[in-house]
Design a protein around this motif. Sequence first.
Motif, PDB file in Angstrom:
ATOM      1  N   THR A 202       0.835  -1.189   0.000  1.00  0.00           N
ATOM      2  CA  THR A 202       0.000   0.000   0.000  1.00  0.00           C
ATOM      3  C   THR A 202       0.878   1.250   0.000  1.00  0.00           C
ATOM      4  OG1 THR A 202      -1.664  -1.179   1.306  1.00  0.00           O
ATOM      5  CG2 THR A 202      -1.799   1.228   1.279  1.00  0.00           C
ATOM      6  N   PRO A 203       0.572   2.264  -0.808  1.00  0.00           N
ATOM      7  CA  PRO A 203       1.335   3.521  -0.740  1.00  0.00           C
ATOM      8  C   PRO A 203       1.349   4.052   0.693  1.00  0.00           C
ATOM      9  CG  PRO A 203      -0.094   3.531  -2.653  1.00  0.00           C
ATOM     10  CD  PRO A 203      -0.463   2.312  -1.856  1.00  0.00           C
ATOM     11  N   THR A 204       2.537   4.323   1.218  1.00  0.00           N
ATOM     12  CA  THR A 204       2.701   4.588   2.647  1.00  0.00           C
ATOM     13  C   THR A 204       3.494   5.860   2.904  1.00  0.00           C
ATOM     14  OG1 THR A 204       2.629   2.208   3.155  1.00  0.00           O
ATOM     15  CG2 THR A 204       3.602   3.647   4.823  1.00  0.00           C
ATOM     16  N   LEU A 205       3.016   6.618   3.887  1.00  0.00           N
ATOM     17  CA  LEU A 205       3.732   7.768   4.435  1.00  0.00           C
ATOM     18  C   LEU A 205       4.128   7.433   5.865  1.00  0.00           C
ATOM     19  CD1 LEU A 205       4.618  10.807   4.517  1.00  0.00           C
ATOM     20  CD2 LEU A 205       2.269  11.324   5.248  1.00  0.00           C
ATOM     21  N   VAL A 253      -0.243  14.936   5.918  1.00  0.00           N
ATOM     22  CA  VAL A 253      -1.177  13.807   5.784  1.00  0.00           C
ATOM     23  C   VAL A 253      -2.202  14.094   4.695  1.00  0.00           C
ATOM     24  CG1 VAL A 253      -2.993  12.490   6.949  1.00  0.00           C
ATOM     25  CG2 VAL A 253      -0.846  12.982   8.131  1.00  0.00           C
ATOM     26  N   SER A 254      -2.778  15.283   4.712  1.00  0.00           N
ATOM     27  CA  SER A 254      -3.789  15.633   3.713  1.00  0.00           C
ATOM     28  C   SER A 254      -3.209  15.611   2.300  1.00  0.00           C
ATOM     29  CB  SER A 254      -4.370  17.013   4.030  1.00  0.00           C
ATOM     30  OG  SER A 254      -5.350  17.373   3.085  1.00  0.00           O
ATOM     31  N   ASP A 255      -2.035  16.196   2.126  1.00  0.00           N
ATOM     32  CA  ASP A 255      -1.418  16.225   0.796  1.00  0.00           C
ATOM     33  C   ASP A 255      -1.129  14.808   0.302  1.00  0.00           C
ATOM     34  OD1 ASP A 255      -1.508  18.964   0.861  1.00  0.00           O
ATOM     35  OD2 ASP A 255       0.640  19.254   1.185  1.00  0.00           O
ATOM     36  N   PHE A 256      -0.618  13.975   1.186  1.00  0.00           N
ATOM     37  CA  PHE A 256      -0.296  12.601   0.791  1.00  0.00           C
ATOM     38  C   PHE A 256      -1.548  11.822   0.402  1.00  0.00           C
ATOM     39  CE2 PHE A 256       0.037   8.125   2.190  1.00  0.00           C
ATOM     40  CZ  PHE A 256       0.992   7.684   1.297  1.00  0.00           C
ATOM     41  N   LEU A 257      -2.584  11.934   1.212  1.00  0.00           N
ATOM     42  CA  LEU A 257      -3.793  11.158   0.957  1.00  0.00           C
ATOM     43  C   LEU A 257      -4.525  11.636  -0.295  1.00  0.00           C
ATOM     44  CD1 LEU A 257      -5.242  10.782   4.569  1.00  0.00           C
ATOM     45  CD2 LEU A 257      -3.966   9.080   3.245  1.00  0.00           C
TER      46      LEU A 257
END
Length: 266
Positions: A202-205, A253-257
């Motif tokens: 899964t794409p992960t931060l 978090v918002s930018d990544f999601l």
Amino acid sequence: MPIAHVNGGHIHYQIEGPAHAHGLVLSNSLGTNFAMWDAQMPELRKHFRVLRYDTRGHGQSEVTPGPYSFEQLGRDVLALADETDIGHFSFCGLSMGGVTGMWLGIHAGKRLHKLVLCSTGAKIGNDEIWDARIETVRKGGTKSIAAGAMERWFTQQFREREPQTVERIKHMVESTSTEGFIACCEALREADFRESISAIRTPTLVISGTHDSGTSPADGKFLAKQIAGARYVELDAAHLSNIEQRDRFTQEVSDFLRASSVSAAS
């Protein structure tokens, strides 16, 4: 607030945001409840159907008999997502919540859009640390460890700058069930994903706090290295970076999601 009977327990939750938006589940740290995410909600609920919940044994969720396991805590999330009609979702967890996220990434990756792992590690602490904490709480309750937790969770500068915020989080810890806290400590003592974390696709931060002594930047960098394509961000904070660096944390978090999966994983 709604209570769902899932996976053999009553789980307290709140769901906010547009009904047809992508789902996002937020998972709290040890000793807190879902109100720890309050600072993130004004931004996140604009764009996502945000499901917050109190981890089993915490907040207003049921304190079922322990010890717990992260399979159990992860299945709580899946059952709660089903109960609230969130089929596929992104997941953001901090500390204990991050370990739940790892279990989901390894065992239920097909349910996840994206994964955010904050102030966490594939193996947190050791048996001696957890056994000592369990014994302290068993003898003196969660009030016995609350003040010390604040010193680890926030930098001195933040404690001096926002004493009311720190006191609010301290009260969360003091209000946490002794039995629920211990049952989750036992889950954390047993959890070790160092050999399996690379299975996450899964794409992960990964977000770490520079001054976090419990789950250090080294722990975060290990996760980012083991998870293919993961992005690593380090914030000028201790453990609860979502509170100490609330604006930067929320933006990251918002930018990544909201970014495409391809660019997020590049």
